[in-house]
Design a protein around this motif. Structure first.
Motif, PDB file in Angstrom:
ATOM      1  N   ILE A 126       6.672  25.124   9.022  1.00 43.25           N
ATOM      2  CA  ILE A 126       7.425  23.872   8.910  1.00 43.25           C
ATOM      3  C   ILE A 126       8.742  24.025   9.643  1.00 43.25           C
ATOM      4  O   ILE A 126       9.293  25.123   9.731  1.00 43.25           O
ATOM      5  N   HIS A 127       9.228  22.938  10.210  1.00 41.60           N
ATOM      6  CA  HIS A 127      10.508  22.946  10.927  1.00 41.60           C
ATOM      7  C   HIS A 127      11.524  22.151  10.109  1.00 41.60           C
ATOM      8  O   HIS A 127      11.440  20.920  10.035  1.00 41.60           O
ATOM      9  N   LEU A 128      12.457  22.851   9.479  1.00 44.06           N
ATOM     10  CA  LEU A 128      13.471  22.210   8.644  1.00 44.06           C
ATOM     11  C   LEU A 128      14.825  22.338   9.316  1.00 44.06           C
ATOM     12  O   LEU A 128      15.373  23.435   9.425  1.00 44.06           O
ATOM     13  N   SER A 129      15.369  21.206   9.759  1.00 46.37           N
ATOM     14  CA  SER A 129      16.641  21.212  10.485  1.00 46.37           C
ATOM     15  C   SER A 129      17.784  20.569   9.726  1.00 46.37           C
ATOM     16  O   SER A 129      18.927  20.650  10.167  1.00 46.37           O
ATOM     17  N   THR A 130      17.478  19.900   8.621  1.00 43.68           N
ATOM     18  CA  THR A 130      18.527  19.218   7.864  1.00 43.68           C
ATOM     19  C   THR A 130      18.346  19.468   6.369  1.00 43.68           C
ATOM     20  O   THR A 130      17.249  19.806   5.898  1.00 43.68           O
ATOM     21  N   ALA A 131      19.429  19.243   5.628  1.00 43.08           N
ATOM     22  CA  ALA A 131      19.365  19.370   4.176  1.00 43.08           C
ATOM     23  C   ALA A 131      18.425  18.321   3.583  1.00 43.08           C
ATOM     24  O   ALA A 131      17.723  18.595   2.599  1.00 43.08           O
ATOM     25  N   ALA A 132      18.395  17.131   4.178  1.00 41.58           N
ATOM     26  CA  ALA A 132      17.516  16.075   3.673  1.00 41.58           C
ATOM     27  C   ALA A 132      16.048  16.463   3.820  1.00 41.58           C
ATOM     28  O   ALA A 132      15.236  16.246   2.915  1.00 41.58           O
ATOM     29  N   GLU A 133      15.686  17.052   4.956  1.00 39.16           N
ATOM     30  CA  GLU A 133      14.310  17.500   5.157  1.00 39.16           C
ATOM     31  C   GLU A 133      13.951  18.599   4.157  1.00 39.16           C
ATOM     32  O   GLU A 133      12.841  18.622   3.619  1.00 39.16           O
ATOM     33  N   ALA A 134      14.892  19.505   3.942  1.00 38.53           N
ATOM     34  CA  ALA A 134      14.639  20.609   3.024  1.00 38.53           C
ATOM     35  C   ALA A 134      14.353  20.097   1.617  1.00 38.53           C
ATOM     36  O   ALA A 134      13.405  20.540   0.953  1.00 38.53           O
ATOM     37  N   ARG A 135      15.157  19.147   1.167  1.00 36.34           N
ATOM     38  CA  ARG A 135      14.953  18.630  -0.191  1.00 36.34           C
ATOM     39  C   ARG A 135      13.667  17.819  -0.277  1.00 36.34           C
ATOM     40  O   ARG A 135      12.962  17.862  -1.293  1.00 36.34           O
ATOM     41  N   ASP A 136      13.338  17.101   0.785  1.00 36.24           N
ATOM     42  CA  ASP A 136      12.106  16.325   0.807  1.00 36.24           C
ATOM     43  C   ASP A 136      10.894  17.249   0.701  1.00 36.24           C
ATOM     44  O   ASP A 136       9.920  16.943   0.007  1.00 36.24           O
ATOM     45  N   ALA A 137      10.955  18.390   1.373  1.00 37.00           N
ATOM     46  CA  ALA A 137       9.851  19.357   1.303  1.00 37.00           C
ATOM     47  C   ALA A 137       9.637  19.828  -0.130  1.00 37.00           C
ATOM     48  O   ALA A 137       8.500  19.915  -0.611  1.00 37.00           O
ATOM     49  N   VAL A 138      10.741  20.122  -0.830  1.00 34.04           N
ATOM     50  CA  VAL A 138      10.635  20.566  -2.223  1.00 34.04           C
ATOM     51  C   VAL A 138      10.027  19.457  -3.080  1.00 34.04           C
ATOM     52  O   VAL A 138       9.114  19.699  -3.874  1.00 34.04           O
TER      53      VAL A 138
END
Length: 435
Positions: A126-138
């Motif tokens: 997975i490519h996580l570049s932002t805090a928003a993407e990171a939280r969405d993944a969780v």
């Protein structure tokens, strides 16, 4: 020498700056809403030393009891009705049937009656570049993950954010920047990379390849990402065109191994896949046209296959006719490769290859594994025990057992009969904290 022999940047300085950035991210999110925090990796995680919190860091270790519901252990396939999971300090302390497990007093209880309880899922690409993407993944169930690289070391900051405030990001293995012939704007990611911009043929010579690996390691990368073929997601590129030889890949692998790192390799063509495996990569990514000879070599070596079926299926939905046709042609080929790999005993790991601000649910990748021919339980294992093993988290993630991380998802139905329930968990617990 096509690159000046300059020492890589100081690990201490770069880690300090990354930690500062992660703290800033956590503070920003905390201001927008309650910041959940808990102890991160359980016993066996080699990153434990970096989990020490500074005074005043937000949050405290998670304490939670999940009570009722049906618990599935992917490792054994065992199903426990009316189960209890006790999480203290972000770590599972006990599991079992209700009445057989002592429940501590004054601990928050999450009622799971009518639900299925699974360990948090693992997205191995997975490519996580932002805090928003990171939280969405969780929130979509991926409580652990491996980065497929970022352009400017954002994944390393996301990893530190996860250690600082686990509910805000998956436990992450960061890959840093891509080892690729044309770095493009990535040469601006670190001053030590900028001399590579003047190379006429790009990052191809042995010293240039080593330099990118060295800078990645100095910046704190956990793994190294490279490619053997061009991209499938760009219509102007030919995914079967090979960009690195076996010798060049072996140079990258050797440089990574000297620093204790494994290599994941973007691949499509059979020759490219074979060269990557023979060069010693830890995992093959995409690998649409991987053949039997390569799969047999992967089984012999223990090389993992991360097919990213979600990404290939997504191409078929593209508005670009070239990409749409590519996706329609590639998906059935990749499905056959996945089944052949499974039948031969090649380790499989689930990964969505999510990028560009859109996070696909890792549960969808599990569904596609099942559609390729795996049983429901074996498909679940690709996003739990199998992926955890690839990430070096086999004693931390992928199960809800004593000593493992207190990461869990609650589902609306039985995933062994309907894997679709994995796409939308009704609750996610990260390190003992309800997200």
């Amino acid at each position: 020498m096509c690159v000046e022999a300059v020492p890589p940047p100081s690990r201490t300085l770069t880690r300090r700056s990354v930690l500062a950035g992660a703290a800033a991210l956590a503070g920003t999110l905390a201001a927008a809403g309650p910041a959940a925090a808990a102890g991160d990796d359980a016993a066996g995680n080699d990153a434990a030393a970096s989990d020490r919190r500074t005074p005043g860091a937000p949050g405290r270790p998670g304490r939670l009891v999940i009570r009722g519901g049906t618990l599935l252990d992917p490792a054994t396939g065992e199903v426990t009705e009316n189960a209890v999971v006790v999480i203290e300090d972000g770590t599972v302390r006990a599991t079992g049937r209700r009445g057989d497990v002592a429940v501590p007093q004054d601990v928050e209880v999450l009622d799971a009656h009518g639900r299925w309880i699974l360990p948090g899922l693992v997205d191995a690409h997975i490519h996580l570049s932002t805090a928003a993407e990171a939280r969405d993944a969780v929130r979509k169930g991926a409580t652990s993950a491996r980065s497929g690289s970022t352009s400017f070391y954002q994944d390393i900051a996301v990893r530190e954010l996860a250690r600082h405030s686990p509910a805000l990001a998956p436990r992450l293995r960061a890959a840093g920047v891509f080892v690729t012939p044309n770095l493009g704007d990535t040469v601006l990611a670190d001053p030590e990379l900028t001399p590579l911009a003047r190379l006429k043929d790009g990052v191809r010579a042995a010293d240039a390849l080593r330099r990118v690996v060295e800078v990645n390691v100095a910046r704190g990368a956990d793994v190294i990402k490279t490619r053997v073929n061009e991209r499938a997601g760009l219509p102007e590129q030919d995914p079967l065109a090979q960009v690195y030889s076996r010798e060049q890949l072996a140079e990258i692998v050797a440089a990574a191994r000297r620093r204790g790192k494994g290599v994941l390799c973007h691949s499509y063509s059979e020759q490219g896949c074979h060269d990557a495996v023979m060069a010693g990569v830890r995992s093959l990514e995409h690998g649409v046209f991987v053949g039997e000879r390569t799969l047999r070599e992967m089984r012999r070596r223990g090389t993992c296959f991360t097919p990213t079926l979600t990404a290939i299926a997504g191409l078929a939905e593209s508005s670009d006719p070239i990409l749409a046709e590519r996706g329609r042609a590639y998906l059935p080929v990749l499905e056959r490769a996945v089944l052949a790999a499974h039948e031969l005993g090649v380790p499989l790991a689930a990964g969505t290859d999510s990028s560009g601000g859109v996070v696909d649910p890792i549960g969808g990748e599990v569904e596609l594994m099942h559609a390729a021919g795996l049983s429901a339980l074996d498909a679940i294992r690709t996003a739990t025990t199998g992926a955890a093993r690839l990430l070096g988290l086999e004693r931390t993630a992928g199960r809800l057992a004593r000593g493992y991380a207190g990461d869990a998802i609650l589902l609306n139905g039985d995933p062994l009969t309907d894997l679709g329930v994995l796409r939308q968990p009704v609750a996610v617990v990260r390190a003992g904290v309800l997200v």
